[in-house]
Design an enzyme around this catalytic site. Structure first.
Site, PDB file in Angstrom:
ATOM      1  N   HIS A  93      59.115  36.119  40.072  1.00 19.53           N
ATOM      2  CA  HIS A  93      58.432  35.136  39.246  1.00 19.53           C
ATOM      3  C   HIS A  93      56.931  35.400  39.305  1.00 19.53           C
ATOM      4  O   HIS A  93      56.337  35.390  40.384  1.00 19.53           O
ATOM      5  CB  HIS A  93      58.729  33.711  39.736  1.00 19.53           C
ATOM      6  CG  HIS A  93      60.098  33.239  39.363  1.00 19.53           C
ATOM      7  ND1 HIS A  93      60.538  31.959  39.612  1.00 19.53           N
ATOM      8  CD2 HIS A  93      61.127  33.873  38.749  1.00 19.53           C
ATOM      9  CE1 HIS A  93      61.782  31.828  39.170  1.00 19.53           C
ATOM     10  NE2 HIS A  93      62.151  32.973  38.653  1.00 19.53           N
TER      11      HIS A  93
ATOM     12  N   TYR B 270      57.403  22.520  37.206  1.00 19.59           N
ATOM     13  CA  TYR B 270      56.988  21.340  37.969  1.00 19.59           C
ATOM     14  C   TYR B 270      56.598  20.280  36.956  1.00 19.59           C
ATOM     15  O   TYR B 270      55.578  20.401  36.275  1.00 19.59           O
ATOM     16  CB  TYR B 270      55.823  21.685  38.893  1.00 19.59           C
ATOM     17  CG  TYR B 270      56.202  22.502  40.100  1.00 19.59           C
ATOM     18  CD1 TYR B 270      56.325  21.903  41.346  1.00 19.59           C
ATOM     19  CD2 TYR B 270      56.451  23.872  39.995  1.00 19.59           C
ATOM     20  CE1 TYR B 270      56.688  22.648  42.467  1.00 19.59           C
ATOM     21  CE2 TYR B 270      56.821  24.622  41.110  1.00 19.59           C
ATOM     22  CZ  TYR B 270      56.934  23.998  42.339  1.00 19.59           C
ATOM     23  OH  TYR B 270      57.296  24.739  43.448  1.00 19.59           O
TER      24      TYR B 270
ATOM     25  N   PRO C 288      58.680  19.927  50.515  1.00 23.03           N
ATOM     26  CA  PRO C 288      59.113  21.154  49.845  1.00 23.03           C
ATOM     27  C   PRO C 288      58.348  21.490  48.572  1.00 23.03           C
ATOM     28  O   PRO C 288      58.578  22.558  47.997  1.00 23.03           O
ATOM     29  CB  PRO C 288      60.585  20.871  49.530  1.00 23.03           C
ATOM     30  CG  PRO C 288      60.666  19.383  49.406  1.00 23.03           C
ATOM     31  CD  PRO C 288      59.683  18.850  50.400  1.00 23.03           C
TER      32      PRO C 288
END
Length: 398
Positions: free
Chosen positions: A79, A208, A299
């Protein structure tokens, strides 16, 4: 009884056969240092525990460069950026353009399998499924690791040094006297509702997603199994959520910013609480802590596994010095070096978490302020570069 135990000696006794403990044992073996590794869990149990899957570039280099894994490149997914979705749109943080680095999507279970296979290949002494683990005499010149193996045989292993790499509920950490440690802790008022679904990928890179309804993260595992999360109350009951209800919640949150998810059967669901924790120093006597035994992070910034691997990279160097010199001075150097990175990761994880998640009593002002912060980050080369550098991992060699 102690008298019936098999007595032996090694140079390093390691409690915990997760990625941190196994990587440390592997690195020590490459330096000619013997170790014994024990874990309460069976190998199968560890392999079936689904955990994080984003590797920093240095973590990938460590796996490949030390001969642990070639398949991280073959089976992983590189990525070169992430998407920050907010305010009705989506904005890409281009890691390669900003800092010349990437991350690798490669599940922690696969990291563990690669390491366990490497230790077995190289004849490493790793004992899974043990019981009655204890450590003792940690301020002496010959600390001891005791355990009962999977066949019911008791063992007493004397070592030059002991390492607690036994996770966030570490028994080794509890052996450090209260007067000799400082603990820093923060609990967050939200958690992640995580699912695994049998579906094709919904996006080529992680998303996100910030929305008034709460945070969501769109990740992936393979071409056919995907990982997704949405912000929830820590006391949320997974049994109260049907597949339809879960998909409605996820689609609503990401749809606010123009995304649509590929749906499929949900094969796993769990609630993940958010905590930050650090214990200082990361050593006492001849006992050293590494990974989650010494620190945990939320996380959001994908730092947990990467911090554990960064710890043991430094620890292997300092233990080699300690074994050679026969003293504990290098353990303090390890603690100082590791904690510098730990606190940078704590800040980054806290920053990402508070920027993207909706607090339980957030006002409309709070939500709009977060959107302003996200716009400032994505609209600034300097802001985006900070995020890219921290996310891909403060490189040692770049």
């Amino acid at each position: 009884m102690t008298s019936s135990r098999i007595r032996s000696r090694t140079q390093i006794g390691i409690v915990g056969a997760g990625p941190a403990g196994l990587m440390l044992s592997h690195l020590l073996a490459r330096a000619g240092i013997d170790s014994v590794v024990v874990d309460l869990r069976s190998r199968r149990e560890i392999e079936q525990t689904h955990r994080a899957g984003i590797l920093e570039q240095d973590s990938v280099d460590l796996l490949v460069g030390t001969g642990v894994s070639a398949r991280v490149h073959r089976d992983g997914h590189r990525h070169d950026g992430i998407e920050l979705a907010f305010g009705g749109g989506s904005h890409r943080i281009d890691f390669q353009h900003l800092v010349g680095a990437s991350t690798q999507l490669y599940p922690q279970t696969d990291v563990f399998i690669d390491l366990a296979d490497a230790r077995e290949r190289d004849g490493g002494d790793v004992r899974f499924g043990v019981t009655d683990v204890s450590v003792d005499d940690i301020v002496s010149d010959s600390p001891v690791l005791r355990f009962t193996d999977a066949d019911g045989v008791g063992h007493e292993v004397r070592a030059d040094f002991l390492v607690g790499a036994d996770g966030s509920r570490s028994l080794c950490r509890r052996e450090v006297p209260e007067a000799a440690r400082t603990q820093y802790f923060r609990a967050y008022p939200f958690a992640w509702f995580g699912i695994l679904t049998e579906a094709p990928p919904s996006a080529p890179e992680l998303i996100y997603n910030h929305s008034p309804g709460g945070f969501a993260l769109i990740s992936r595992r393979t071409e056919t199994v995907q990982r997704m999360y949405f912000q929830c109350d820590p006391a949320e009951d997974t049994a109260a959520w049907s597949d339809d209800r879960i998909w409605d919640e996820l689609q609503s949150r990401v749809g606010a910013n123009g995304h649509r998810l590929e749906e499929g059967p949900i094969i796993s669901k769990a609630v993940l609480p958010f905590r930050s924790f650090v214990q200082e120093p990361m050593h006492h006597g001849r006992l050293v802590l590494a990974g989650d035994a010494a620190h945990t992070v939320p996380p959001t910034g994908a730092k947990g596994l990467n911090l554990a691997l960064a710890d043991v990279r430094v620890l292997a160097q300092e233990l080699e010095r300690a074994v050679t010199r026969g003293d504990i001075a290098p353990l303090a150097s390890y603690s100082e070096r590791a904690l510098r990175r730990v606190w940078k990761a704590q800040h980054f994880s806290y920053w990402m978490t508070t920027m993207l998640h909706t607090l339980p009593e957030a006002t409309p002002f709070d939500v709009r302020r977060q959107e302003g912060e996200l716009a400032a980050v994505t609209g600034s080369t300097a802001g985006s570069a900070y995020l890219a550098e921290a996310y891909t991992g403060w490189p040692q060699g770049r």
